[in-house]
Design an enzyme around this catalytic site. Structure first.
Site, PDB file in Angstrom:
ATOM      1  N   GLN A  66       0.386  39.201 141.330  1.00 58.31           N
ATOM      2  CA  GLN A  66       0.200  39.932 142.582  1.00 58.31           C
ATOM      3  C   GLN A  66       0.917  41.272 142.483  1.00 58.31           C
ATOM      4  O   GLN A  66       2.135  41.331 142.279  1.00 58.31           O
ATOM      5  CB  GLN A  66       0.784  39.098 143.735  1.00 58.31           C
ATOM      6  CG  GLN A  66       1.143  39.875 144.991  1.00 58.31           C
ATOM      7  CD  GLN A  66      -0.049  40.382 145.751  1.00 58.31           C
ATOM      8  OE1 GLN A  66      -0.599  41.436 145.408  1.00 58.31           O
ATOM      9  NE2 GLN A  66      -0.491  39.656 146.731  1.00 58.31           N
ATOM     10  N   GLN A  73      -7.409  34.603 160.063  1.00 52.19           N
ATOM     11  CA  GLN A  73      -8.129  34.749 158.795  1.00 52.19           C
ATOM     12  C   GLN A  73      -7.491  33.832 157.747  1.00 52.19           C
ATOM     13  O   GLN A  73      -6.370  34.079 157.314  1.00 52.19           O
ATOM     14  CB  GLN A  73      -8.073  36.191 158.302  1.00 52.19           C
ATOM     15  CG  GLN A  73      -8.760  37.186 159.219  1.00 52.19           C
ATOM     16  CD  GLN A  73      -8.717  38.585 158.646  1.00 52.19           C
ATOM     17  OE1 GLN A  73      -8.927  38.795 157.464  1.00 52.19           O
ATOM     18  NE2 GLN A  73      -8.427  39.567 159.496  1.00 52.19           N
ATOM     19  N   GLY A  92      -3.855  36.812 150.824  1.00 51.69           N
ATOM     20  CA  GLY A  92      -3.264  36.338 152.077  1.00 51.69           C
ATOM     21  C   GLY A  92      -1.777  36.033 151.971  1.00 51.69           C
ATOM     22  O   GLY A  92      -1.268  35.183 152.707  1.00 51.69           O
ATOM     23  N   GLU A  93      -1.060  36.743 151.085  1.00 56.05           N
ATOM     24  CA  GLU A  93       0.366  36.419 150.901  1.00 56.05           C
ATOM     25  C   GLU A  93       1.180  36.680 152.164  1.00 56.05           C
ATOM     26  O   GLU A  93       2.101  35.918 152.481  1.00 56.05           O
ATOM     27  CB  GLU A  93       0.946  37.214 149.722  1.00 56.05           C
ATOM     28  CG  GLU A  93       2.382  36.801 149.407  1.00 56.05           C
ATOM     29  CD  GLU A  93       2.889  37.336 148.076  1.00 56.05           C
ATOM     30  OE1 GLU A  93       4.099  37.212 147.821  1.00 56.05           O
ATOM     31  OE2 GLU A  93       2.071  37.870 147.299  1.00 56.05           O
ATOM     32  N   ARG A  94       0.848  37.737 152.902  1.00 54.86           N
ATOM     33  CA  ARG A  94       1.574  38.006 154.155  1.00 54.86           C
ATOM     34  C   ARG A  94       1.378  36.869 155.140  1.00 54.86           C
ATOM     35  O   ARG A  94       2.324  36.444 155.816  1.00 54.86           O
ATOM     36  CB  ARG A  94       1.120  39.331 154.778  1.00 54.86           C
ATOM     37  CG  ARG A  94       1.584  40.568 154.029  1.00 54.86           C
ATOM     38  CD  ARG A  94       1.189  41.850 154.737  1.00 54.86           C
ATOM     39  NE  ARG A  94       1.946  42.044 155.958  1.00 54.86           N
ATOM     40  CZ  ARG A  94       1.467  41.947 157.185  1.00 54.86           C
ATOM     41  NH1 ARG A  94       0.197  41.641 157.380  1.00 54.86           N
ATOM     42  NH2 ARG A  94       2.219  42.155 158.235  1.00 54.86           N
ATOM     43  N   ARG A  95       0.140  36.360 155.246  1.00 56.05           N
ATOM     44  CA  ARG A  95      -0.125  35.239 156.158  1.00 56.05           C
ATOM     45  C   ARG A  95       0.637  33.990 155.732  1.00 56.05           C
ATOM     46  O   ARG A  95       1.161  33.250 156.558  1.00 56.05           O
ATOM     47  CB  ARG A  95      -1.626  34.964 156.205  1.00 56.05           C
ATOM     48  CG  ARG A  95      -2.411  35.889 157.138  1.00 56.05           C
ATOM     49  CD  ARG A  95      -3.897  35.883 156.828  1.00 56.05           C
ATOM     50  NE  ARG A  95      -4.222  36.813 155.752  1.00 56.05           N
ATOM     51  CZ  ARG A  95      -5.358  36.783 155.067  1.00 56.05           C
ATOM     52  NH1 ARG A  95      -6.265  35.860 155.325  1.00 56.05           N
ATOM     53  NH2 ARG A  95      -5.591  37.665 154.129  1.00 56.05           N
ATOM     54  N   ARG A 108     -26.597  32.667 159.894  1.00 56.65           N
ATOM     55  CA  ARG A 108     -26.604  31.838 161.092  1.00 56.65           C
ATOM     56  C   ARG A 108     -26.509  32.705 162.334  1.00 56.65           C
ATOM     57  O   ARG A 108     -25.927  33.784 162.322  1.00 56.65           O
ATOM     58  CB  ARG A 108     -25.439  30.842 161.067  1.00 56.65           C
ATOM     59  CG  ARG A 108     -25.612  29.714 160.070  1.00 56.65           C
ATOM     60  CD  ARG A 108     -24.306  28.976 159.837  1.00 56.65           C
ATOM     61  NE  ARG A 108     -23.650  28.677 161.106  1.00 56.65           N
ATOM     62  CZ  ARG A 108     -22.360  28.373 161.215  1.00 56.65           C
ATOM     63  NH1 ARG A 108     -21.590  28.373 160.142  1.00 56.65           N
ATOM     64  NH2 ARG A 108     -21.839  28.086 162.396  1.00 56.65           N
ATOM     65  N   ARG A 159       1.565  43.474 144.711  1.00 54.24           N
ATOM     66  CA  ARG A 159       2.427  43.795 145.841  1.00 54.24           C
ATOM     67  C   ARG A 159       3.667  42.909 145.817  1.00 54.24           C
ATOM     68  O   ARG A 159       3.570  41.687 145.796  1.00 54.24           O
ATOM     69  CB  ARG A 159       1.655  43.578 147.146  1.00 54.24           C
ATOM     70  CG  ARG A 159       2.424  43.982 148.388  1.00 54.24           C
ATOM     71  CD  ARG A 159       1.551  43.784 149.608  1.00 54.24           C
ATOM     72  NE  ARG A 159       2.206  44.257 150.808  1.00 54.24           N
ATOM     73  CZ  ARG A 159       1.661  44.183 152.017  1.00 54.24           C
ATOM     74  NH1 ARG A 159       0.452  43.671 152.145  1.00 54.24           N
ATOM     75  NH2 ARG A 159       2.297  44.626 153.078  1.00 54.24           N
TER      76      ARG A 159
END
Length: 299
Positions: free
Chosen positions: A54, A78, A95-98, A133, A56
């Site tokens: 990663q 998300q 999605g590391e911050r999440r 959909r 960041r």
């Protein structure tokens, strides 16, 4: 309860499936793999390792705390994306911050999309089918577009061809993901439409964005009324145009105009501009008349 939370709850059954050693799904060719590809699954945060590649490495503590507060109130809007390494062992893709924010508030599980070996085409098919959909909210569509771009490495132009949508349409959806999480949740719950969201995204200040959002919801404002609120705010930021300095203009009354006419023996047009400058027009009707007026001026 938001739609996002409801959909995350559906992944708990699949989570149990993945924890069964007899159903260790590693490839799209394995049994039950179709239940994994393209679906949201609740994973134990402790089973997810950070990607060592990663790029960041620095995360702003203040914004991380703000995200943690948002997740505590609204849930993870998300889902993150992980790659399956081994049995009940995953590596973070995005999605590391999440993930970090979820750990900060003590969450034991987090909604995630799981990537399997050789699942590219299966994932593309699942996401494209999902996008077609009619019951999807705009945020769900935007997240599907984002996944195709980030996980399959598609450009917006390539994505446009894959899903049969104009590039501008895809861009408009993706921009919605920059909205404040509360506003995204409001859109998922049907409090506002995509049109409202597209208007609000033009405001960079998230506090003002949220204030206008609450006004839209409480007053049940239309998209056009929301656009007007946004425009009024943007206009208020523009520098005020300085009023022109008061000139030295003055008025010519009818008596003064009449005096000109009497002196020259013809109707004289007198105009004065705002700066005090003006013009006197004396018409003549023949050479004889011209000479008569010239004699008056020289006398």
């Amino acid at each position: 309860m938001t739609k996002a939370v409801k959909k995350q709850a559906l992944g708990r059954g699949l989570s149990a499936l993945l924890k069964d050693p007899e159903n260790d799904i590693k490839s799209v060719e394995d049994k039950n793999a179709d239940k994994v590809v393209g679906n949201i699954i609740e994973l134990d945060v402790e089973s997810i390792e950070i990607n060592p590649f990663q790029p960041r490495t620095n995360f702003n503590e203040e914004t991380l705390q703000e995200l943690a507060k948002s997740i505590k109130e609204l849930g993870v809007i998300q889902p993150i994306t992980v790659r399956k390494l081994d049995f009940n062992n995953y590596q973070l893709i995005s999605g590391e911050r999440r993930l970090r924010a979820s750990k900060l508030i003590g969450l034991k599980t987090i909604p995630a999309y799981i990537r399997l070996a050789n699942d590219n085409e299966s994932l593309v098919m699942a996401l494209v089918e999902n996008i077609q959909r009619h019951d999807l909210d705009p945020i769900e569509v935007a997240i599907s577009y984002q996944r195709l771009i980030e996980e399959i490495n598609l450009t917006q132009e390539e994505l446009s061809e894959r899903v049969g949508k104009k590039r501008s349409t895809i861009t408009n959806y993706l921009r919605l993901l920059k909205l404040d999480p509360i506003i995204q949740t409001g859109m998922r719950d049907g409090f506002i439409s995509m049109g409202h969201g597209r208007a609000l995204i033009n405001i960079d200040n998230q506090d003002i964005q949220s204030d206008i959002y609450h006004k839209v919801v409480t007053q049940n404002l239309s998209v056009r009324e929301t656009e007007a609120l946004v425009k009024n705010y943007q206009d208020s930021l523009k520098p005020k145009t300085a009023k022109p300095a008061k000139g030295n203009s003055f008025d010519i009354n009818e008596e003064e105009k009449k005096a000109f006419a009497n002196y020259f023996g013809t109707k004289v047009d007198v105009k004065v501009a705002g700066n005090g400058k003006g013009k006197i027009t004396i018409p003549f009707h023949s050479e004889e008349d011209f000479n008569r007026i010239l004699k008056l001026i020289n006398s």
